[in-house]
Design a protein around this motif. Structure first.
Motif, PDB file in Angstrom:
ATOM      1  N   MET A  53       2.178  -7.664  -3.467  1.00  0.00           N
ATOM      2  CA  MET A  53       1.858  -6.246  -3.303  1.00  0.00           C
ATOM      3  C   MET A  53       0.771  -5.834  -4.284  1.00  0.00           C
ATOM      4  N   ASN A  65     -12.526  -7.529  -5.131  1.00  0.00           N
ATOM      5  CA  ASN A  65     -11.783  -7.862  -6.327  1.00  0.00           C
ATOM      6  C   ASN A  65     -10.546  -8.674  -5.972  1.00  0.00           C
ATOM      7  N   ASP A  66     -10.018  -9.410  -6.913  1.00  0.00           N
ATOM      8  CA  ASP A  66      -8.776 -10.139  -6.673  1.00  0.00           C
ATOM      9  C   ASP A  66      -8.031 -10.272  -7.982  1.00  0.00           C
ATOM     10  N   ILE A  67      -6.721 -10.322  -7.908  1.00  0.00           N
ATOM     11  CA  ILE A  67      -5.912 -10.353  -9.110  1.00  0.00           C
ATOM     12  C   ILE A  67      -5.827 -11.782  -9.642  1.00  0.00           C
ATOM     13  N   THR A  68      -5.846 -11.917 -10.966  1.00  0.00           N
ATOM     14  CA  THR A  68      -5.728 -13.256 -11.535  1.00  0.00           C
ATOM     15  C   THR A  68      -4.470 -13.412 -12.375  1.00  0.00           C
ATOM     16  N   PHE A  69      -4.003 -12.303 -12.938  1.00  0.00           N
ATOM     17  CA  PHE A  69      -2.919 -12.405 -13.894  1.00  0.00           C
ATOM     18  C   PHE A  69      -2.140 -11.100 -13.867  1.00  0.00           C
ATOM     19  N   ARG A  71       1.179  -9.033 -15.872  1.00  0.00           N
ATOM     20  CA  ARG A  71       2.161  -9.078 -16.936  1.00  0.00           C
ATOM     21  C   ARG A  71       3.074  -7.875 -16.815  1.00  0.00           C
TER      22      ARG A  71
ATOM     23  N   HIS B  42      -6.771   7.709  -4.495  1.00  0.00           N
ATOM     24  CA  HIS B  42      -6.486   6.352  -4.045  1.00  0.00           C
ATOM     25  C   HIS B  42      -5.634   5.614  -5.064  1.00  0.00           C
ATOM     26  N   TYR B  43      -6.059   5.678  -6.324  1.00  0.00           N
ATOM     27  CA  TYR B  43      -5.310   5.034  -7.391  1.00  0.00           C
ATOM     28  C   TYR B  43      -3.914   5.590  -7.503  1.00  0.00           C
ATOM     29  N   VAL B  46      -1.595   4.371  -4.647  1.00  0.00           N
ATOM     30  CA  VAL B  46      -1.334   2.951  -4.672  1.00  0.00           C
ATOM     31  C   VAL B  46      -0.520   2.542  -5.905  1.00  0.00           C
ATOM     32  N   LEU B  50       3.297   0.827  -6.395  1.00  0.00           N
ATOM     33  CA  LEU B  50       3.450  -0.387  -7.189  1.00  0.00           C
ATOM     34  C   LEU B  50       4.446  -0.181  -8.321  1.00  0.00           C
ATOM     35  N   LEU B  70       3.015  -2.526 -17.119  1.00  0.00           N
ATOM     36  CA  LEU B  70       2.562  -3.509 -16.143  1.00  0.00           C
ATOM     37  C   LEU B  70       1.071  -3.701 -16.351  1.00  0.00           C
ATOM     38  N   ARG B  71       0.670  -4.941 -16.465  1.00  0.00           N
ATOM     39  CA  ARG B  71      -0.728  -5.190 -16.750  1.00  0.00           C
ATOM     40  C   ARG B  71      -1.273  -6.173 -15.740  1.00  0.00           C
ATOM     41  N   MET B  72      -2.364  -5.800 -15.026  1.00  0.00           N
ATOM     42  CA  MET B  72      -2.928  -6.685 -14.020  1.00  0.00           C
ATOM     43  C   MET B  72      -4.337  -7.047 -14.406  1.00  0.00           C
ATOM     44  N   ARG B  73      -4.618  -8.306 -14.456  1.00  0.00           N
ATOM     45  CA  ARG B  73      -5.961  -8.728 -14.767  1.00  0.00           C
ATOM     46  C   ARG B  73      -6.613  -9.154 -13.458  1.00  0.00           C
ATOM     47  N   THR B  74      -7.732  -8.548 -13.152  1.00  0.00           N
ATOM     48  CA  THR B  74      -8.424  -8.919 -11.932  1.00  0.00           C
ATOM     49  C   THR B  74      -9.749  -9.545 -12.310  1.00  0.00           C
ATOM     50  N   LEU B  75     -10.551  -9.834 -11.318  1.00  0.00           N
ATOM     51  CA  LEU B  75     -11.797 -10.517 -11.628  1.00  0.00           C
ATOM     52  C   LEU B  75     -12.724  -9.658 -12.474  1.00  0.00           C
ATOM     53  N   TYR B  76     -12.807  -8.383 -12.130  1.00  0.00           N
ATOM     54  CA  TYR B  76     -13.803  -7.544 -12.783  1.00  0.00           C
ATOM     55  C   TYR B  76     -13.256  -6.677 -13.894  1.00  0.00           C
ATOM     56  N   HIS B  77     -11.992  -6.277 -13.784  1.00  0.00           N
ATOM     57  CA  HIS B  77     -11.461  -5.453 -14.859  1.00  0.00           C
ATOM     58  C   HIS B  77      -9.957  -5.644 -14.989  1.00  0.00           C
TER      59      HIS B  77
END
Lengths: 103, 97
Positions: A53, A65-69, A71, B42-43, B46, B50, B70-77
């Motif tokens: 999700m 964009n895509d998620i990598t990690f 926590r 939008h944020y 969504v 989540l 909750l911490r999400m690391r994506t390609l750009y940010h």
């Protein structure tokens, strides 16, 4: 085939507060785990939908964009999920309790 | 109290890595934001979903546990979502590397 007794990574990891390591394939099927099958299933069935999700959320906000990690932190521990191209790695960590002093 | 909140938001926003901050209440309505309007909506929508899902997942795993961050690391940010009772805050930052 699941003996982790001599495994240096797992023992060092456990000493540092890590509790469990679960390796999944790219679809989310558990491949290997340091905890029991039942517990692995419990973790995966709760965390896999959340992870997918979150990935959809990120792609919805920005399609390139895509998620990598990811926590997740809670009162008693943290869960780290790393997404790679072939595997997903989930690490569960428990915080060490500090001595509570009366104020 | 509102002046403190504004000052805190301004201070956070001045860090060079921060792209945007959205403060959202428990119903998914953005209260304060530094992003533009459509992006904020939008944020908010969504991240609200989540946050519910993450809260449920943590609670299912261990009934005494409560999800805080909750911490999400994506390609750009990187997106950081922090719960705080009546509301939650989403911060968008570009990573240091």
């Amino acid at each position: 085939n699941r003996s982790y007794d001599g495994d240096a990574f797992v023992t060092l990891f456990a000493r540092r507060g890590g509790k469990d390591v679960i390796i999944l394939d790219a679809d989310g099927t558990p491949l290997q785990s340091t905890c029991s099958t039942k517990r692995t299933f419990l973790y995966v069935s709760n965390l896999k939908p959340l992870l997918f999700m979150a990935r959809n959320v990120v792609r919805d906000l920005d399609p390139s964009n895509d998620i990598t990690f990811m926590r997740i932190r809670s009162d008693i521990g943290e869960i780290h999920m790393t997404i790679g191209t072939e595997f997903i790695l989930i690490i569960v960590q428990r915080f060490k309790r500090k001595a509570v002093t009366a104020s | 109290m509102s002046a403190e909140v504004e000052e805190m938001l301004k201070r956070l926003q001045n860090y060079k890595n921060i792209i945007g901050i959205v403060v959202i209440d428990n119903d998914g309505i953005p209260i304060k934001t530094t992003l533009e309007y459509t992006t904020t909506l939008h944020y908010a929508a969504v991240m609200h979903m989540l946050r519910q899902k993450a809260s449920q997942a943590v609670l299912d795993l261990d009934g005494t546990n409560e999800f805080t961050l909750l911490r999400m690391r994506t390609l750009y940010h990187e997106v950081i979502l922090c719960t705080q009772g009546d509301y939650f805050i989403v911060v968008l930052q570009s990573p240091c590397d």
